[in-house]
Design a protein around this motif. Structure first.
Motif, mmCIF file in Angstrom:
data_model
loop_
_atom_site.group_PDB
_atom_site.id
_atom_site.type_symbol
_atom_site.label_atom_id
_atom_site.label_comp_id
_atom_site.label_asym_id
_atom_site.label_seq_id
_atom_site.Cartn_x
_atom_site.Cartn_y
_atom_site.Cartn_z
ATOM 1 N N ALA A 28 72.867 42.998 88.963
ATOM 2 C CA ALA A 28 73.273 42.618 90.122
ATOM 3 C C ALA A 28 72.095 41.816 90.740
ATOM 4 C CB ALA A 28 73.284 43.867 90.928
ATOM 5 N N ILE A 29 70.758 42.135 90.490
ATOM 6 C CA ILE A 29 69.685 41.508 90.749
ATOM 7 C C ILE A 29 69.563 40.053 90.356
ATOM 8 C CG2 ILE A 29 67.086 41.259 90.848
ATOM 9 C CD1 ILE A 29 67.033 44.515 91.038
ATOM 10 N N SER A 30 69.820 39.798 89.197
ATOM 11 C CA SER A 30 69.992 38.625 88.492
ATOM 12 C C SER A 30 71.154 37.603 89.143
ATOM 13 C CB SER A 30 70.282 38.754 87.042
ATOM 14 O OG SER A 30 70.516 37.425 86.322
ATOM 15 N N LEU A 31 72.279 38.184 89.310
ATOM 16 C CA LEU A 31 73.231 37.408 89.913
ATOM 17 C C LEU A 31 73.016 36.983 91.402
ATOM 18 C CD1 LEU A 31 76.519 39.280 88.580
ATOM 19 C CD2 LEU A 31 75.809 36.961 88.082
ATOM 20 N N ALA A 32 72.289 37.782 92.010
ATOM 21 C CA ALA A 32 71.873 37.828 93.388
ATOM 22 C C ALA A 32 70.824 36.442 93.349
ATOM 23 C CB ALA A 32 70.933 38.782 94.020
ATOM 24 N N GLY A 33 69.959 36.401 92.502
ATOM 25 C CA GLY A 33 69.043 35.187 92.307
ATOM 26 C C GLY A 33 69.738 33.855 92.078
ATOM 27 N N LYS A 34 71.014 34.244 91.005
ATOM 28 C CA LYS A 34 71.630 32.933 90.602
ATOM 29 C C LYS A 34 72.442 32.569 91.893
ATOM 30 C CE LYS A 34 74.665 31.921 86.865
ATOM 31 N NZ LYS A 34 75.594 32.354 85.729
ATOM 32 N N ALA A 35 72.856 33.465 92.806
ATOM 33 C CA ALA A 35 73.781 33.062 93.901
ATOM 34 C C ALA A 35 72.977 32.418 94.747
ATOM 35 C CB ALA A 35 74.485 34.165 94.501
ATOM 36 N N ASN A 48 84.925 31.327 84.089
ATOM 37 C CA ASN A 48 84.533 32.562 83.119
ATOM 38 C C ASN A 48 84.034 33.593 83.832
ATOM 39 O OD1 ASN A 48 85.897 31.773 81.101
ATOM 40 N ND2 ASN A 48 84.130 30.575 80.058
ATOM 41 N N GLU A 49 82.910 32.884 84.971
ATOM 42 C CA GLU A 49 82.162 34.068 85.664
ATOM 43 C C GLU A 49 82.996 34.705 86.554
ATOM 44 O OE1 GLU A 49 77.763 31.788 85.752
ATOM 45 O OE2 GLU A 49 79.338 30.616 86.719
ATOM 46 N N GLN A 50 83.992 34.049 87.199
ATOM 47 C CA GLN A 50 84.926 34.703 88.170
ATOM 48 C C GLN A 50 85.623 35.564 87.607
ATOM 49 O OE1 GLN A 50 87.390 31.512 90.162
ATOM 50 N NE2 GLN A 50 85.548 30.028 90.062
ATOM 51 N N THR A 51 86.149 35.246 86.257
ATOM 52 C CA THR A 51 86.846 36.316 85.788
ATOM 53 C C THR A 51 86.105 37.480 85.222
ATOM 54 O OG1 THR A 51 88.378 34.589 84.703
ATOM 55 C CG2 THR A 51 88.370 36.581 83.599
ATOM 56 N N HIS A 52 84.889 37.299 84.948
ATOM 57 C CA HIS A 52 83.929 38.291 84.654
ATOM 58 C C HIS A 52 83.788 39.377 85.860
ATOM 59 C CE1 HIS A 52 81.265 40.117 81.517
ATOM 60 N NE2 HIS A 52 80.694 40.529 82.499
ATOM 61 N N LEU A 53 83.437 38.761 86.818
ATOM 62 C CA LEU A 53 83.218 39.510 88.281
ATOM 63 C C LEU A 53 84.300 40.194 88.628
ATOM 64 C CD1 LEU A 53 81.098 37.080 90.357
ATOM 65 C CD2 LEU A 53 80.250 39.021 89.183
ATOM 66 N N ALA A 54 85.577 39.711 88.588
ATOM 67 C CA ALA A 54 86.693 40.458 88.872
ATOM 68 C C ALA A 54 87.052 41.675 87.895
ATOM 69 C CB ALA A 54 87.825 39.284 88.822
ATOM 70 N N PHE A 55 86.637 41.439 86.467
ATOM 71 C CA PHE A 55 86.915 42.453 85.639
ATOM 72 C C PHE A 55 85.749 43.527 85.775
ATOM 73 C CE2 PHE A 55 86.166 44.558 81.537
ATOM 74 C CZ PHE A 55 87.434 44.733 80.962
ATOM 75 N N MET A 56 84.612 43.070 86.006
ATOM 76 C CA MET A 56 83.452 44.179 86.411
ATOM 77 C C MET A 56 83.859 44.873 87.587
ATOM 78 S SD MET A 56 79.923 42.226 85.079
ATOM 79 C CE MET A 56 79.017 43.520 85.996
ATOM 80 N N ARG A 57 84.306 44.211 88.738
ATOM 81 C CA ARG A 57 84.548 45.032 89.809
ATOM 82 C C ARG A 57 85.666 46.199 89.548
ATOM 83 N NH1 ARG A 57 84.512 47.757 94.402
ATOM 84 N NH2 ARG A 57 85.533 46.798 96.251
ATOM 85 N N GLU A 58 86.518 45.936 88.776
ATOM 86 C CA GLU A 58 87.538 47.121 88.541
ATOM 87 C C GLU A 58 86.716 47.848 87.565
ATOM 88 O OE1 GLU A 58 91.780 46.322 89.857
ATOM 89 O OE2 GLU A 58 91.556 44.956 88.428
ATOM 90 N N GLU A 87 78.078 54.795 90.336
ATOM 91 C CA GLU A 87 79.032 53.923 90.110
ATOM 92 C C GLU A 87 79.637 53.223 91.344
ATOM 93 O OE1 GLU A 87 79.535 52.943 87.167
ATOM 94 O OE2 GLU A 87 78.630 54.434 85.868
ATOM 95 N N GLN A 88 79.534 54.073 92.352
ATOM 96 C CA GLN A 88 80.177 53.425 93.659
ATOM 97 C C GLN A 88 79.073 52.305 94.131
ATOM 98 O OE1 GLN A 88 82.741 54.082 95.462
ATOM 99 N NE2 GLN A 88 82.253 52.331 96.948
ATOM 100 N N LYS A 89 77.972 52.469 93.892
ATOM 101 C CA LYS A 89 76.833 51.674 94.324
ATOM 102 C C LYS A 89 76.907 50.100 93.333
ATOM 103 C CE LYS A 89 73.430 54.537 96.168
ATOM 104 N NZ LYS A 89 72.103 55.435 95.849
ATOM 105 N N VAL A 94 78.959 44.504 92.917
ATOM 106 C CA VAL A 94 79.851 43.482 92.229
ATOM 107 C C VAL A 94 80.665 42.904 93.273
ATOM 108 C CG1 VAL A 94 81.574 42.847 90.572
ATOM 109 C CG2 VAL A 94 79.763 44.303 89.961
ATOM 110 N N ARG A 95 81.043 43.711 94.195
ATOM 111 C CA ARG A 95 81.932 43.417 95.213
ATOM 112 C C ARG A 95 81.281 42.477 96.220
ATOM 113 N NH1 ARG A 95 82.019 47.665 99.516
ATOM 114 N NH2 ARG A 95 80.066 46.452 99.869
ATOM 115 N N ASP A 96 79.985 42.674 96.516
ATOM 116 C CA ASP A 96 79.217 41.835 97.431
ATOM 117 C C ASP A 96 79.102 40.414 96.490
ATOM 118 O OD1 ASP A 96 78.972 43.863 98.986
ATOM 119 O OD2 ASP A 96 76.945 44.457 98.341
#
Length: 160
Positions: A28-35, A48-58, A87-89, A94-96
């Motif tokens: 999450a920290i890595s993605l935040a920096g990437k964002a 691929n990144e979009q799909t991966h994030l959607a999968f990880m959310r669920e 797990e909620q966090k 991922v939602r963020d």
């Protein structure tokens, strides 16, 4: 089950959970920096990144839901009730990221065991029922289910 075996299993599951939580937070920290970098340079999140994030959310919601159910099935085992908060966090992190990238959140229903994602909802619904069925065999099987969930999280994160 004798005390030594229980301590050994609890220690193993605790270690796996801690490792999974640390890895998820690092991602999450890595993605935040990437964002932040992506928005500065106008880089777009690829398919691929979009799909991966959607999968990880669920997937993170699945983990939370299973732990919530396990904590009601085995109330004398505190580890399940503690993990669902983590797990909620993870799910919220991922939602963020989905929000930050302007992507649709596949998880539109927060009820336990309900997965609404168009692409993966059916898969997570089936997986939830399979894991709960296995966990209902015994407390030891429930611990194995928890270890399986954490291993899934780690494999998913490593494939990022």
């Amino acid at each position: 089950m004798n005390t030594f075996k229980r301590l050994l299993i609890d220690g193993l599951v605790g270690f796996i959970v801690a490792l999974g939580a640390a890895t998820a937070m690092a991602m999450a920290i890595s993605l935040a920096g990437k964002a932040a970098y992506a928005s500065m340079d106008g880089v777009v999140v690829d398919y691929n990144e979009q799909t991966h994030l959607a999968f990880m959310r669920e997937e993170e919601k699945l983990a939370r839901d299973v732990y919530i159910r396990l904590s009601t099935m085995y109330p004398d085992h505190p580890i399940f009730g503690n993990i669902d908060d983590s797990e909620q966090k993870h799910s919220e992190a991922v939602r963020d990221m989905l929000v930050k990238y302007g992507l649709e959140d596949p998880s539109t229903n927060d009820n336990v065991g309900v997965y609404t994602g168009e692409d993966y909802g059916w898969y997570f619904t089936e997986k939830f029922h399979e894991l709960i069925e296995r966990a209902s065999i015994s407390e030891l099987e429930a611990l194995y289910v928890g270890a399986f969930i954490e291993e899934l999280d780690m494999m998913d994160i490593n494939q990022c």
